[in-house]
Scaffold this motif. Structure first.
Motif, PDB file in Angstrom:
ATOM      1  N   LEU A 166     -13.619  33.435  52.632  1.00  0.00           N
ATOM      2  CA  LEU A 166     -12.369  34.110  53.169  1.00  0.00           C
ATOM      3  C   LEU A 166     -12.327  33.882  54.689  1.00  0.00           C
ATOM      4  O   LEU A 166     -11.080  33.466  55.212  1.00  0.00           O
ATOM      5  CB  LEU A 166     -12.322  35.504  53.051  1.00  0.00           C
ATOM      6  N   ASP A 167     -13.421  34.025  55.277  1.00  0.00           N
ATOM      7  CA  ASP A 167     -13.354  33.786  56.922  1.00  0.00           C
ATOM      8  C   ASP A 167     -13.068  32.361  57.068  1.00  0.00           C
ATOM      9  O   ASP A 167     -12.262  31.688  58.145  1.00  0.00           O
ATOM     10  CB  ASP A 167     -14.702  34.088  57.465  1.00  0.00           C
ATOM     11  N   ALA A 168     -13.530  31.271  56.305  1.00  0.00           N
ATOM     12  CA  ALA A 168     -13.515  29.769  56.572  1.00  0.00           C
ATOM     13  C   ALA A 168     -12.315  29.585  55.997  1.00  0.00           C
ATOM     14  O   ALA A 168     -11.710  28.637  57.038  1.00  0.00           O
ATOM     15  CB  ALA A 168     -14.498  29.094  55.703  1.00  0.00           C
ATOM     16  N   TYR A 169     -11.600  30.174  55.062  1.00  0.00           N
ATOM     17  CA  TYR A 169     -10.281  29.677  54.812  1.00  0.00           C
ATOM     18  C   TYR A 169      -9.240  30.301  55.714  1.00  0.00           C
ATOM     19  O   TYR A 169      -8.281  29.608  55.934  1.00  0.00           O
ATOM     20  CB  TYR A 169     -10.033  30.158  53.439  1.00  0.00           C
ATOM     21  N   ARG A 170      -9.446  31.482  56.215  1.00  0.00           N
ATOM     22  CA  ARG A 170      -8.554  31.991  57.407  1.00  0.00           C
ATOM     23  C   ARG A 170      -8.615  31.033  58.610  1.00  0.00           C
ATOM     24  O   ARG A 170      -7.553  30.700  58.881  1.00  0.00           O
ATOM     25  CB  ARG A 170      -9.033  33.316  57.747  1.00  0.00           C
ATOM     26  N   ASP A 171      -9.662  30.529  59.026  1.00  0.00           N
ATOM     27  CA  ASP A 171      -9.696  29.579  60.092  1.00  0.00           C
ATOM     28  C   ASP A 171      -8.957  28.171  59.612  1.00  0.00           C
ATOM     29  O   ASP A 171      -8.156  27.734  60.631  1.00  0.00           O
ATOM     30  CB  ASP A 171     -11.246  29.105  60.239  1.00  0.00           C
ATOM     31  N   TYR A 172      -8.971  27.825  58.388  1.00  0.00           N
ATOM     32  CA  TYR A 172      -8.204  26.611  57.998  1.00  0.00           C
ATOM     33  C   TYR A 172      -6.600  26.840  58.097  1.00  0.00           C
ATOM     34  O   TYR A 172      -5.894  26.085  58.477  1.00  0.00           O
ATOM     35  CB  TYR A 172      -8.743  26.340  56.580  1.00  0.00           C
ATOM     36  N   LEU A 173      -6.358  27.881  57.632  1.00  0.00           N
ATOM     37  CA  LEU A 173      -4.967  28.503  57.581  1.00  0.00           C
ATOM     38  C   LEU A 173      -4.390  28.591  59.218  1.00  0.00           C
ATOM     39  O   LEU A 173      -3.480  28.133  59.501  1.00  0.00           O
ATOM     40  CB  LEU A 173      -4.603  30.012  56.971  1.00  0.00           C
TER      41      LEU A 173
ATOM     42  N   LYS B 263      -5.659  26.792  61.646  1.00  0.00           N
ATOM     43  CA  LYS B 263      -5.119  25.188  62.303  1.00  0.00           C
ATOM     44  C   LYS B 263      -3.928  24.913  61.662  1.00  0.00           C
ATOM     45  O   LYS B 263      -3.558  24.113  62.469  1.00  0.00           O
ATOM     46  CB  LYS B 263      -6.583  24.626  61.766  1.00  0.00           C
ATOM     47  N   LEU B 264      -3.699  25.192  60.508  1.00  0.00           N
ATOM     48  CA  LEU B 264      -2.395  24.895  60.032  1.00  0.00           C
ATOM     49  C   LEU B 264      -1.133  25.450  60.513  1.00  0.00           C
ATOM     50  O   LEU B 264       0.183  25.207  59.932  1.00  0.00           O
ATOM     51  CB  LEU B 264      -2.542  24.714  58.653  1.00  0.00           C
ATOM     52  N   ASP B 265      -1.303  26.575  61.308  1.00  0.00           N
ATOM     53  CA  ASP B 265      -0.448  27.632  61.932  1.00  0.00           C
ATOM     54  C   ASP B 265       0.404  28.132  60.618  1.00  0.00           C
ATOM     55  O   ASP B 265       1.525  28.166  60.607  1.00  0.00           O
ATOM     56  CB  ASP B 265       0.933  26.756  62.334  1.00  0.00           C
ATOM     57  N   ALA B 266      -0.665  28.668  59.608  1.00  0.00           N
ATOM     58  CA  ALA B 266       0.019  29.212  58.367  1.00  0.00           C
ATOM     59  C   ALA B 266      -0.456  30.434  58.126  1.00  0.00           C
ATOM     60  O   ALA B 266      -0.758  30.997  57.089  1.00  0.00           O
ATOM     61  CB  ALA B 266      -0.383  28.168  57.243  1.00  0.00           C
ATOM     62  N   TYR B 267      -0.929  31.217  59.463  1.00  0.00           N
ATOM     63  CA  TYR B 267      -1.525  32.806  59.237  1.00  0.00           C
ATOM     64  C   TYR B 267      -1.006  33.569  60.283  1.00  0.00           C
ATOM     65  O   TYR B 267      -1.079  33.045  61.554  1.00  0.00           O
ATOM     66  CB  TYR B 267      -3.162  32.574  59.436  1.00  0.00           C
ATOM     67  N   ARG B 268      -0.810  34.632  60.052  1.00  0.00           N
ATOM     68  CA  ARG B 268      -0.562  35.847  60.886  1.00  0.00           C
ATOM     69  C   ARG B 268      -1.314  37.146  60.634  1.00  0.00           C
ATOM     70  O   ARG B 268      -1.291  37.609  59.517  1.00  0.00           O
ATOM     71  CB  ARG B 268       1.114  36.030  60.924  1.00  0.00           C
ATOM     72  N   GLU B 269      -2.120  37.363  61.534  1.00  0.00           N
ATOM     73  CA  GLU B 269      -2.900  38.637  61.413  1.00  0.00           C
ATOM     74  C   GLU B 269      -1.918  39.922  61.857  1.00  0.00           C
ATOM     75  O   GLU B 269      -1.956  40.503  63.143  1.00  0.00           O
ATOM     76  CB  GLU B 269      -4.111  38.862  62.443  1.00  0.00           C
ATOM     77  N   GLU B 270      -1.081  40.552  60.912  1.00  0.00           N
ATOM     78  CA  GLU B 270      -0.288  41.588  61.181  1.00  0.00           C
ATOM     79  C   GLU B 270       0.091  42.339  59.934  1.00  0.00           C
ATOM     80  O   GLU B 270      -0.180  41.718  58.901  1.00  0.00           O
ATOM     81  CB  GLU B 270       1.020  41.013  61.948  1.00  0.00           C
ATOM     82  N   LYS B 271       0.520  43.529  60.138  1.00  0.00           N
ATOM     83  CA  LYS B 271       0.862  44.345  58.900  1.00  0.00           C
ATOM     84  C   LYS B 271       2.263  44.120  58.326  1.00  0.00           C
ATOM     85  O   LYS B 271       3.128  43.841  59.096  1.00  0.00           O
ATOM     86  CB  LYS B 271       0.825  45.773  59.101  1.00  0.00           C
ATOM     87  N   PHE B 272       2.306  43.791  57.251  1.00  0.00           N
ATOM     88  CA  PHE B 272       3.700  43.362  56.630  1.00  0.00           C
ATOM     89  C   PHE B 272       4.449  44.742  56.347  1.00  0.00           C
ATOM     90  O   PHE B 272       4.018  45.485  55.922  1.00  0.00           O
ATOM     91  CB  PHE B 272       3.596  42.736  55.062  1.00  0.00           C
ATOM     92  N   GLU B 273       5.632  44.739  56.840  1.00  0.00           N
ATOM     93  CA  GLU B 273       6.508  45.895  56.847  1.00  0.00           C
ATOM     94  C   GLU B 273       7.839  45.450  55.898  1.00  0.00           C
ATOM     95  O   GLU B 273       8.611  44.803  56.223  1.00  0.00           O
ATOM     96  CB  GLU B 273       7.055  46.470  58.215  1.00  0.00           C
ATOM     97  N   GLU B 274       7.838  45.921  54.721  1.00  0.00           N
ATOM     98  CA  GLU B 274       8.812  45.593  53.704  1.00  0.00           C
ATOM     99  C   GLU B 274      10.081  45.934  54.024  1.00  0.00           C
ATOM    100  O   GLU B 274      11.051  45.207  53.725  1.00  0.00           O
ATOM    101  CB  GLU B 274       8.388  46.423  52.375  1.00  0.00           C
ATOM    102  N   SER B 275      10.351  47.021  54.893  1.00  0.00           N
ATOM    103  CA  SER B 275      11.756  47.384  55.370  1.00  0.00           C
ATOM    104  C   SER B 275      12.099  46.275  56.191  1.00  0.00           C
ATOM    105  O   SER B 275      13.531  46.294  56.278  1.00  0.00           O
ATOM    106  CB  SER B 275      11.399  48.612  56.034  1.00  0.00           C
ATOM    107  N   ARG B 276      11.557  45.413  56.745  1.00  0.00           N
ATOM    108  CA  ARG B 276      11.946  44.368  57.708  1.00  0.00           C
ATOM    109  C   ARG B 276      12.351  43.041  56.605  1.00  0.00           C
ATOM    110  O   ARG B 276      12.850  42.019  57.327  1.00  0.00           O
ATOM    111  CB  ARG B 276      11.175  43.947  58.820  1.00  0.00           C
TER     112      ARG B 276
END
Length: 347
Positions: A148-155, A157-170
């Motif tokens: 999971l850590d290696a794949y997160r780094d891969y994402l 690099k692709l600008d395909a990852y955000r470390e944040e909480k998803f707020e369904e109301s938005r």
């Protein structure tokens, strides 16, 4: 930002599906909070074609197991990191009748490729077993945190990852897809395990959370093979052993319990002749299992841009490589998953 799909959760489900979609040429965004995503990271990562007390071929084994190792090997090559450990599993027989039954299976075409050898006496003198056992193939384990850590780094690099909480109301629904803050996508996919239980879009989803506890131990008997009967015993690269797991639907508190530790020790003592047992780590997680023990794949019945890829329980390592392909077929080619796993089975 215009993308094809927004995936919520980067556990086993979100990682496998996003990789499938990226390889199909899609632009994705994966949203996750790693410190909250504990069910995948705590799992032992075992994949085993012959399971359960009755030692039967795992559900959909003929579809699942030819896909598992090639999928993770391709990811290892892509990421330049090792996390797949292909290892034989030795499963002792509990009776002479079970031994005879498997001697009969050895001639059946449907079981070929799933085991290397049947033993009429124990493969290891340290294993408490007078009836022999079976040495399985197409088995092993995944080091999930490393993966999971290696794949997160891969994402990243692709600008395909955000470390944040998803707020369904938005989340906003448009005729041509969904909008979430600055993200415009064809659809949003819930891959967030038990986090999906908080969704107002999927109220009363029939999850059946299961708590599991595993131990890392030092013990004087460390073969290269995994031993599995009552408990699994996985040899790790650092010389320790990973042993487990417990399953409970009632005690869903967050922390590890003395009861679970004693249960694992008791089962281990019935399996292995060894006086030495040093506890190194005790971990616990809540698995996103479902009431019928089948995953949820499919499209929301009312919102065309909302999907779920979830509910893989304790077998996420085995299930997600194959079912990520099934889900990609739905997302990109409109092919509905079979009823057995389709969320349409749940009203």
């Amino acid at each position: 930002m215009k993308i094809d799909f927004l995936l919520i959760g980067q556990g086993l489900a979100g990682s496998a599906l996003s990789y499938r979609l990226i390889k199909e040429g899609c632009k994705v965004m994966v949203m996750d909070l790693p410190h909250e995503n504990k069910s995948s990271r705590v799992a032992a990562g075992l994949y085993n074609p012959i399971t359960g007390k009755k030692m039967v071929k795992t559900w959909k084994g003929d579809q699942l197991f030819p896909v598992i190792e090639p999928f993770y090997e391709a990811l290892e090559k892509e990421l330049g990191v090792k996390f797949l450990y292909k290892k034989s599993i030795y499963r002792p027989f509990l009776s002479i009748e079970e031994q005879n039954e498997w001697m009969g299976y050895s001639g059946e075409e449907s079981f070929r490729g799933y085991f290397k050898q049947i033993y009429q006496t124990s493969l290891f003198p340290e294993v408490l077993n007078p009836f022999g056992g079976i040495l399985l193939s197409m088995s092993g384990y995944l080091d999930i945190p490393v993966y999971l850590d290696a794949y997160r780094d891969y994402l990243i690099k692709l600008d395909a990852y955000r470390e944040e909480k998803f707020e369904e109301s938005r989340l906003e629904f448009l005729s041509e897809g969904i909008v979430y803050e600055d993200i415009h996508a064809q659809g949003v996919i819930y891959c967030n395990g038990l986090g999906a239980m908080e969704s107002k879009l999927f109220p009363n989803a029939p999850f059946a959370p299961v708590k599991g506890e595993i131990l890392d131990l030092q013990q004087d008997f460390v073969p290269d093979e995994i031993i599995n009967r009552g408990v699994f015993r996985i040899p790790l690269p650092n010389g320790q052993l990973r042993v487990g797991s417990t399953y409970t639907w009632h005690d869903l508190d967050i922390g590890p319990t003395e009861r679970a530790k004693e249960e694992i020790f008791e089962k281990l003592d019935k399996l292995i002749i060894s006086n030495e047992k040093v506890l190194m780590q005790h971990r616990t997680g809540i698995r996103p299992a479902t009431k019928d023990r089948k995953p949820f794949l499919g499209k929301h019945p009312e919102h065309s841009g909302v999907y779920m890829f979830n509910g893989f329980g304790a077998k996420g390592v085995s299930l997600t490589p194959y079912f990520s392909w099934v889900m990609a077929d739905l997302l990109l080619r409109g092919k509905n998953p079979e009823k057995e796993v389709n969320i349409s089975r749940w009203k």
